[in-house]
Design a protein around this motif. Sequence first.
Motif, mmCIF file in Angstrom:
data_model
loop_
_atom_site.group_PDB
_atom_site.id
_atom_site.type_symbol
_atom_site.label_atom_id
_atom_site.label_comp_id
_atom_site.label_asym_id
_atom_site.label_seq_id
_atom_site.Cartn_x
_atom_site.Cartn_y
_atom_site.Cartn_z
ATOM 1 N N UNK A 1 0.500 -1.064 -0.269
ATOM 2 C CA UNK A 1 -0.115 0.069 0.523
ATOM 3 C C UNK A 1 0.740 1.197 -0.435
ATOM 4 N N UNK A 2 1.994 1.022 0.865
ATOM 5 C CA UNK A 2 2.871 2.298 0.492
ATOM 6 C C UNK A 2 3.330 2.601 -1.057
ATOM 7 N N UNK A 3 3.848 1.301 -1.797
ATOM 8 C CA UNK A 3 3.776 1.238 -3.892
ATOM 9 C C UNK A 3 2.328 2.021 -4.117
ATOM 10 N N UNK A 4 1.186 1.458 -3.950
ATOM 11 C CA UNK A 4 -0.215 2.043 -4.243
ATOM 12 C C UNK A 4 -0.485 3.997 -3.962
ATOM 13 N N UNK A 5 0.003 4.098 -3.117
ATOM 14 C CA UNK A 5 -0.434 4.864 -2.427
ATOM 15 C C UNK A 5 0.451 6.212 -3.199
ATOM 16 N N UNK A 6 1.904 5.427 -3.200
ATOM 17 C CA UNK A 6 3.666 6.447 -3.955
ATOM 18 C C UNK A 6 2.695 6.742 -5.488
ATOM 19 N N UNK A 7 2.319 5.194 -6.184
ATOM 20 C CA UNK A 7 1.372 5.829 -7.774
ATOM 21 C C UNK A 7 0.875 6.398 -7.984
ATOM 22 N N UNK B 1 -1.213 8.971 -5.418
ATOM 23 C CA UNK B 1 -0.417 10.236 -5.336
ATOM 24 C C UNK B 1 0.633 11.378 -6.343
ATOM 25 N N UNK B 2 1.488 10.106 -6.806
ATOM 26 C CA UNK B 2 2.174 11.231 -7.669
ATOM 27 C C UNK B 2 1.820 11.220 -9.589
ATOM 28 N N UNK B 3 1.149 10.482 -9.277
ATOM 29 C CA UNK B 3 0.008 10.393 -10.766
ATOM 30 C C UNK B 3 -1.057 11.121 -11.069
ATOM 31 N N UNK B 4 -1.520 11.750 -9.612
ATOM 32 C CA UNK B 4 -2.338 13.092 -9.938
ATOM 33 C C UNK B 4 -1.401 14.098 -10.364
ATOM 34 N N UNK B 5 -0.402 13.854 -9.061
ATOM 35 C CA UNK B 5 0.435 15.300 -9.188
ATOM 36 C C UNK B 5 0.766 15.551 -11.061
ATOM 37 N N UNK B 6 1.142 14.696 -11.290
ATOM 38 C CA UNK B 6 1.637 14.449 -12.829
ATOM 39 C C UNK B 6 1.153 14.595 -13.759
ATOM 40 N N UNK B 7 -0.568 14.539 -13.375
ATOM 41 C CA UNK B 7 -1.338 14.255 -14.008
ATOM 42 C C UNK B 7 -1.624 16.032 -14.291
ATOM 43 N N UNK B 8 -2.057 16.651 -13.442
ATOM 44 C CA UNK B 8 -1.937 19.137 -12.775
ATOM 45 C C UNK B 8 -0.706 18.729 -13.661
ATOM 46 N N UNK B 9 0.208 18.406 -13.896
ATOM 47 C CA UNK B 9 1.664 19.084 -14.320
ATOM 48 C C UNK B 9 2.419 19.506 -13.408
ATOM 49 N N UNK C 1 9.082 6.608 -9.967
ATOM 50 C CA UNK C 1 10.149 7.167 -10.657
ATOM 51 C C UNK C 1 9.390 6.413 -12.873
ATOM 52 N N UNK C 2 8.180 5.752 -12.076
ATOM 53 C CA UNK C 2 6.568 4.969 -12.572
ATOM 54 C C UNK C 2 5.577 6.129 -13.169
ATOM 55 N N UNK C 3 5.267 6.918 -12.281
ATOM 56 C CA UNK C 3 4.282 7.425 -12.284
ATOM 57 C C UNK C 3 4.661 9.575 -12.202
ATOM 58 N N UNK C 4 5.557 9.599 -12.300
ATOM 59 C CA UNK C 4 6.041 11.216 -11.995
ATOM 60 C C UNK C 4 6.410 11.558 -13.179
ATOM 61 N N UNK D 1 -3.158 7.229 -18.359
ATOM 62 C CA UNK D 1 -3.672 8.425 -17.028
ATOM 63 C C UNK D 1 -3.098 7.385 -15.864
ATOM 64 N N UNK D 2 -4.636 7.910 -15.344
ATOM 65 C CA UNK D 2 -3.517 7.851 -13.682
ATOM 66 C C UNK D 2 -3.781 5.646 -13.550
ATOM 67 N N UNK D 3 -5.054 5.577 -14.013
ATOM 68 C CA UNK D 3 -5.382 3.740 -14.646
ATOM 69 C C UNK D 3 -4.210 3.591 -14.640
ATOM 70 N N UNK D 4 -3.583 3.417 -15.870
ATOM 71 C CA UNK D 4 -2.199 2.737 -16.195
ATOM 72 C C UNK D 4 -1.069 2.622 -15.253
ATOM 73 N N UNK D 5 -0.964 3.849 -15.219
ATOM 74 C CA UNK D 5 0.156 3.671 -13.554
ATOM 75 C C UNK D 5 -0.275 2.746 -12.125
#
Length: 360
Positions: free
Chosen positions: A70-76, A78-86, A293-296, A302-306
């Motif tokens: 869940x640490x792994x999933x949490x990182x992916x 919220x980081x992918x959401x940050x990436x989606x908002x640039x 690295x995967x989600x930044x 998008x987030x689904x793929x991450x």
Amino acid sequence: MIKKIDIYILKKFVGTFFFSISLVTILLIVFDISEKIDNFYEYHVPLREIILDHYLNFVPFFINMLSPLFIFIAVIFFTSRMAARSETIAILSSGVSYTRFLRPYMIGAGIFCIMNLYLGHFVIPKGNRVMQEFEDKYVNSNYNNEDQNIHRNFTKDFKMYISSYSNSQRKGNFFSMEKYEGNKLVYFFSTNSITWDSLNKVWITENWYERYTNSNKDSLAFGPPKKLQIDFTPEDMARSESKENVMTYFELKEYLKKEKEKGTPGLERFEVVNYKRTSVPFASFILTLIGVVLSARKMRGGIGMHIALGLLIGATYVVLLHFSSIFAVNGILPPLIAVWIPNFLYLIIAITMIKFFSQQ
């Protein structure tokens, strides 16, 4: 020095982790209640015991067990959401190096690592002991040891045997002890039964037979009920399939030292559990690196793929850890090496990914 960006990322990291694992924990509790509610009703289990003895230990156990994933999933997430908002692009484009960008993630992983180390080595085993006693009393209908033909070593040359043992009666049937000097039998003791005297902390034997033999003396002895004080107690016949899960770090180390001196076989699973309590929390750093690295960066899907890629990588880590543990238990690999193999492999993957993406 911690800056606003570090606090911003840490808040998202910690908040997302506890939110996601809380949801899963609630679901697990609901499923557990639905499975055990008949037992609770049948035995009229007090609500206080259900909450304090079972679920107060049930929740930390699953949080500790599931936290690396869940640490792994949490990182992916919220980081992918940050990436989606640039947001990640803005941070890296402002002159912040990739290494500096990773700092708050490593701080967060360090917090979770320390938490899991403490829980896994000291808190969870004590909780498992209470939870196991609760389940044996109300769920497993007073668990009784069903092992047959039980062998134990006092030392390498001093051994015992019990045909069968009852936990509820604290009684063993057809008990014997043998002591050797080299390959020669020098002492033999047998009795029809041994019963634990909890007041005096000794075994009471009936219809016993004892024989000493050496080059100068060969003597036999029979007698009335006899008190037997040996390095063996009812606790040694506790639920064997989970004995390693109810011992704290120091208890487990002492147990392994004691059993190795006796020459007891099959200690690999105890060593695997002991080493996993350290290696799995440290996986938080590695999985966090891979998750960042995967989600930044933005990705098609998008987030689904991450999240899909994250779940795939997380699942392969769990499977690899499981297989390496099996190899250790079966004596194919040393336990210390076996439980750290997944971490080393995924560390190589993380470093490779960081070098590749940091250059883009």
